[in-house]
Write a protein that holds these residues in place. Structure first.
Motif, PDB file in Angstrom:
ATOM      1  N   PRO A 154     -17.342   2.021   4.616  1.00  0.00           N
ATOM      2  CA  PRO A 154     -16.811   1.329   5.785  1.00  0.00           C
ATOM      3  C   PRO A 154     -15.471   0.629   5.555  1.00  0.00           C
ATOM      4  CG  PRO A 154     -18.681   0.133   4.885  1.00  0.00           C
ATOM      5  CD  PRO A 154     -18.544   1.396   4.091  1.00  0.00           C
ATOM      6  N   SER A 155     -15.180   0.217   4.340  1.00  0.00           N
ATOM      7  CA  SER A 155     -13.963  -0.545   4.061  1.00  0.00           C
ATOM      8  C   SER A 155     -12.746   0.373   4.021  1.00  0.00           C
ATOM      9  CB  SER A 155     -14.117  -1.275   2.724  1.00  0.00           C
ATOM     10  OG  SER A 155     -12.865  -1.782   2.294  1.00  0.00           O
ATOM     11  N   GLY A 156     -11.761   0.062   4.870  1.00  0.00           N
ATOM     12  CA  GLY A 156     -10.537   0.853   4.909  1.00  0.00           C
ATOM     13  C   GLY A 156      -9.751   0.762   3.615  1.00  0.00           C
ATOM     14  N   ALA A 157      -9.713  -0.428   3.004  1.00  0.00           N
ATOM     15  CA  ALA A 157      -8.980  -0.602   1.751  1.00  0.00           C
ATOM     16  C   ALA A 157      -9.630   0.195   0.624  1.00  0.00           C
ATOM     17  CB  ALA A 157      -8.915  -2.083   1.385  1.00  0.00           C
ATOM     18  N   GLU A 158     -10.957   0.216   0.586  1.00  0.00           N
ATOM     19  CA  GLU A 158     -11.661   0.971  -0.448  1.00  0.00           C
ATOM     20  C   GLU A 158     -11.443   2.476  -0.260  1.00  0.00           C
ATOM     21  OE1 GLU A 158     -16.139   1.422  -2.405  1.00  0.00           O
ATOM     22  OE2 GLU A 158     -15.837   0.089  -0.696  1.00  0.00           O
ATOM     23  N   ARG A 159     -11.432   2.931   0.985  1.00  0.00           N
ATOM     24  CA  ARG A 159     -11.154   4.347   1.238  1.00  0.00           C
ATOM     25  C   ARG A 159      -9.741   4.716   0.797  1.00  0.00           C
ATOM     26  NH1 ARG A 159     -13.275   3.124   6.306  1.00  0.00           N
ATOM     27  NH2 ARG A 159     -11.280   3.566   7.298  1.00  0.00           N
ATOM     28  N   ALA A 160      -8.778   3.825   1.036  1.00  0.00           N
ATOM     29  CA  ALA A 160      -7.396   4.080   0.617  1.00  0.00           C
ATOM     30  C   ALA A 160      -7.311   4.154  -0.905  1.00  0.00           C
ATOM     31  CB  ALA A 160      -6.480   2.990   1.157  1.00  0.00           C
ATOM     32  N   ASP A 161      -8.049   3.286  -1.599  1.00  0.00           N
ATOM     33  CA  ASP A 161      -8.066   3.330  -3.071  1.00  0.00           C
ATOM     34  C   ASP A 161      -8.649   4.654  -3.561  1.00  0.00           C
ATOM     35  OD1 ASP A 161      -6.968   0.772  -3.194  1.00  0.00           O
ATOM     36  OD2 ASP A 161      -8.908  -0.217  -3.438  1.00  0.00           O
ATOM     37  N   ILE A 162      -9.701   5.124  -2.916  1.00  0.00           N
ATOM     38  CA  ILE A 162     -10.309   6.406  -3.299  1.00  0.00           C
ATOM     39  C   ILE A 162      -9.321   7.544  -3.073  1.00  0.00           C
ATOM     40  CG2 ILE A 162     -12.127   8.065  -2.718  1.00  0.00           C
ATOM     41  CD1 ILE A 162     -13.958   5.635  -2.128  1.00  0.00           C
ATOM     42  N   LEU A 163      -8.595   7.503  -1.953  1.00  0.00           N
ATOM     43  CA  LEU A 163      -7.602   8.534  -1.681  1.00  0.00           C
ATOM     44  C   LEU A 163      -6.467   8.498  -2.704  1.00  0.00           C
ATOM     45  CD1 LEU A 163      -7.445   8.371   2.217  1.00  0.00           C
ATOM     46  CD2 LEU A 163      -8.515  10.131   0.793  1.00  0.00           C
ATOM     47  N   ALA A 164      -6.080   7.288  -3.133  1.00  0.00           N
ATOM     48  CA  ALA A 164      -5.050   7.180  -4.167  1.00  0.00           C
ATOM     49  C   ALA A 164      -5.548   7.781  -5.477  1.00  0.00           C
ATOM     50  CB  ALA A 164      -4.661   5.716  -4.371  1.00  0.00           C
ATOM     51  N   TYR A 165      -6.811   7.600  -5.782  1.00  0.00           N
ATOM     52  CA  TYR A 165      -7.389   8.206  -6.986  1.00  0.00           C
ATOM     53  C   TYR A 165      -7.442   9.728  -6.848  1.00  0.00           C
ATOM     54  CZ  TYR A 165     -10.888   9.642 -10.387  1.00  0.00           C
ATOM     55  OH  TYR A 165     -11.553  10.298 -11.396  1.00  0.00           O
ATOM     56  N   LEU A 166      -7.849  10.212  -5.681  1.00  0.00           N
ATOM     57  CA  LEU A 166      -7.905  11.664  -5.465  1.00  0.00           C
ATOM     58  C   LEU A 166      -6.516  12.294  -5.570  1.00  0.00           C
ATOM     59  CD1 LEU A 166     -10.479  11.968  -2.531  1.00  0.00           C
ATOM     60  CD2 LEU A 166     -10.832  12.564  -4.931  1.00  0.00           C
ATOM     61  N   ARG A 167      -5.468  11.546  -5.217  1.00  0.00           N
ATOM     62  CA  ARG A 167      -4.099  12.044  -5.337  1.00  0.00           C
ATOM     63  C   ARG A 167      -3.740  12.314  -6.790  1.00  0.00           C
ATOM     64  NH1 ARG A 167       1.214  10.203  -6.072  1.00  0.00           N
ATOM     65  NH2 ARG A 167       2.711  11.408  -4.854  1.00  0.00           N
ATOM     66  N   THR A 168      -4.282  11.503  -7.692  1.00  0.00           N
ATOM     67  CA  THR A 168      -3.987  11.684  -9.122  1.00  0.00           C
ATOM     68  C   THR A 168      -4.694  12.906  -9.688  1.00  0.00           C
ATOM     69  OG1 THR A 168      -5.815  10.298  -9.900  1.00  0.00           O
ATOM     70  CG2 THR A 168      -3.708   9.188  -9.418  1.00  0.00           C
ATOM     71  N   LEU A 169      -5.677  13.427  -8.977  1.00  0.00           N
ATOM     72  CA  LEU A 169      -6.459  14.565  -9.456  1.00  0.00           C
ATOM     73  C   LEU A 169      -5.866  15.870  -8.934  1.00  0.00           C
ATOM     74  CD1 LEU A 169     -10.062  13.197  -8.817  1.00  0.00           C
ATOM     75  CD2 LEU A 169      -8.750  13.111 -10.924  1.00  0.00           C
ATOM     76  N   SER A 170      -4.628  16.138  -9.301  1.00  0.00           N
ATOM     77  CA  SER A 170      -3.972  17.353  -8.830  1.00  0.00           C
ATOM     78  C   SER A 170      -2.823  17.702  -9.758  1.00  0.00           C
ATOM     79  CB  SER A 170      -3.444  17.143  -7.409  1.00  0.00           C
ATOM     80  OG  SER A 170      -2.772  18.298  -6.957  1.00  0.00           O
ATOM     81  N   ASP A 171      -2.580  19.010  -9.905  1.00  0.00           N
ATOM     82  CA  ASP A 171      -1.420  19.444 -10.675  1.00  0.00           C
ATOM     83  C   ASP A 171      -0.141  19.188  -9.891  1.00  0.00           C
ATOM     84  OD1 ASP A 171      -3.058  20.318 -12.736  1.00  0.00           O
ATOM     85  OD2 ASP A 171      -3.249  22.334 -11.894  1.00  0.00           O
ATOM     86  N   LYS A 172      -0.209  19.315  -8.555  1.00  0.00           N
ATOM     87  CA  LYS A 172       0.933  19.065  -7.665  1.00  0.00           C
ATOM     88  C   LYS A 172       0.471  18.100  -6.586  1.00  0.00           C
ATOM     89  CE  LYS A 172       2.680  23.710  -8.352  1.00  0.00           C
ATOM     90  NZ  LYS A 172       2.922  25.033  -7.721  1.00  0.00           N
ATOM     91  N   PRO A 173       0.521  16.769  -6.862  1.00  0.00           N
ATOM     92  CA  PRO A 173       0.014  15.803  -5.884  1.00  0.00           C
ATOM     93  C   PRO A 173       0.800  15.842  -4.564  1.00  0.00           C
ATOM     94  CG  PRO A 173       0.450  14.738  -8.004  1.00  0.00           C
ATOM     95  CD  PRO A 173       1.000  16.125  -8.081  1.00  0.00           C
ATOM     96  N   VAL A 174       0.072  15.787  -3.473  1.00  0.00           N
ATOM     97  CA  VAL A 174       0.679  15.722  -2.141  1.00  0.00           C
ATOM     98  C   VAL A 174       1.097  14.288  -1.889  1.00  0.00           C
ATOM     99  CG1 VAL A 174       0.236  16.072   0.319  1.00  0.00           C
ATOM    100  CG2 VAL A 174      -0.791  17.609  -1.356  1.00  0.00           C
ATOM    101  N   ASP A 175       2.345  14.123  -1.358  1.00  0.00           N
ATOM    102  CA  ASP A 175       2.857  12.777  -1.097  1.00  0.00           C
ATOM    103  C   ASP A 175       2.041  12.115   0.012  1.00  0.00           C
ATOM    104  OD1 ASP A 175       4.855  13.010  -3.011  1.00  0.00           O
ATOM    105  OD2 ASP A 175       6.283  13.868  -1.581  1.00  0.00           O
ATOM    106  N   PHE A 176       1.963  10.779  -0.100  1.00  0.00           N
ATOM    107  CA  PHE A 176       1.311  10.004   0.944  1.00  0.00           C
ATOM    108  C   PHE A 176       2.170  10.057   2.217  1.00  0.00           C
ATOM    109  CE2 PHE A 176      -0.720   7.061  -2.401  1.00  0.00           C
ATOM    110  CZ  PHE A 176      -1.883   7.783  -2.391  1.00  0.00           C
ATOM    111  N   PRO A 177       1.559   9.957   3.390  1.00  0.00           N
ATOM    112  CA  PRO A 177       2.347   9.890   4.623  1.00  0.00           C
ATOM    113  C   PRO A 177       3.163   8.596   4.641  1.00  0.00           C
ATOM    114  CG  PRO A 177      -0.006   9.757   5.105  1.00  0.00           C
ATOM    115  CD  PRO A 177       0.133   9.973   3.647  1.00  0.00           C
ATOM    116  N   LYS A 178       4.332   8.655   5.243  1.00  0.00           N
ATOM    117  CA  LYS A 178       5.219   7.481   5.300  1.00  0.00           C
ATOM    118  C   LYS A 178       4.694   6.496   6.342  1.00  0.00           C
ATOM    119  CE  LYS A 178       8.385   9.366   2.620  1.00  0.00           C
ATOM    120  NZ  LYS A 178       7.919   9.411   1.278  1.00  0.00           N
ATOM    121  N   PRO A 179       4.760   5.184   5.991  1.00  0.00           N
ATOM    122  CA  PRO A 179       4.320   4.167   6.976  1.00  0.00           C
ATOM    123  C   PRO A 179       5.272   4.034   8.150  1.00  0.00           C
ATOM    124  CG  PRO A 179       4.773   3.113   4.832  1.00  0.00           C
ATOM    125  CD  PRO A 179       5.068   4.574   4.716  1.00  0.00           C
TER     126      PRO A 179
END
Length: 179
Positions: A154-179
């Motif tokens: 349910p926590s938006g901040a925790e989901r964002a942290d998980i997504l940041a971790y998933l970004r590190t799990l890639s040979d070619k990380p996809v950039d985050f969307p711009k704010p």
């Protein structure tokens, strides 16, 4: 034993019952019993809970803003609950769920060797950060008919942290969307 003896016994039993009932009525007249309190615990109404949840959802920042302040180390710690069903290493095995290495940009329901539900296969498209955020928040709400039994984060901040971790799990990380 004659009928006179039976009448005396029946009279004694009935007399004792009449005395007990009379004593009870007399006691109620003299002593007023206190009414019992409410049984159990008062539970909040479902409407109140839903109304309280609506403002909390409205206060959540947009995903690009949350991703800008996300911490991959916290995400790795938060993703431990996912390790029961998913692996995170490159070329890792499929468990109850598919391997999540390189999930961003991968087709939905397209990891080879994993038997996805028909609903997930029908979803179509590639996984984006936005889609993953919605899926992690409530898998059954995002893909009706999914077999994933996880309730969601349910926590938006925790989901964002998980997504940041998933970004590190890639040979070619996809950039985050711009704010």
């Amino acid at each position: 034993m004659d009928s006179f003896e039976l009448n005396k016994i029946a009279g004694a039993v009935l007399g004792a019952l009449l005395l007990a009932m009379g004593t009870g009525f007399l006691a109620e007249l003299i002593y007023k019993p206190k009414p019992a309190g409410d049984r159990g615990y008062a539970l909040p109404a479902a409407e109140e809970h839903a109304a309280a949840a609506a403002p909390a959802a409205a206060k959540e920042e947009p995903l690009p803003v949350r991703l800008a302040s996300a911490d991959a180390a916290k995400g790795q710690a938060a993703a431990k609950k996912c390790m029961a069903c998913h692996s995170f290493e490159k070329g890792g095995p499929n468990k109850v769920g598919p391997d999540l290495y390189g999930i961003v940009g991968r087709p939905k329901g397209g990891h080879e060797g994993f038997n996805y539900s028909a609903a997930m296969k029908a979803k179509g498209g590639d996984w984006t950060y936005e889609d993953l955020d919605h899926f992690i928040h409530g898998p059954k709400a995002f893909v009706q008919g999914t077999i994933m039994a996880f309730a969601g984060v349910p926590s938006g901040a925790e989901r964002a942290d998980i997504l940041a971790y998933l970004r590190t799990l890639s040979d070619k990380p996809v950039d985050f969307p711009k704010p």
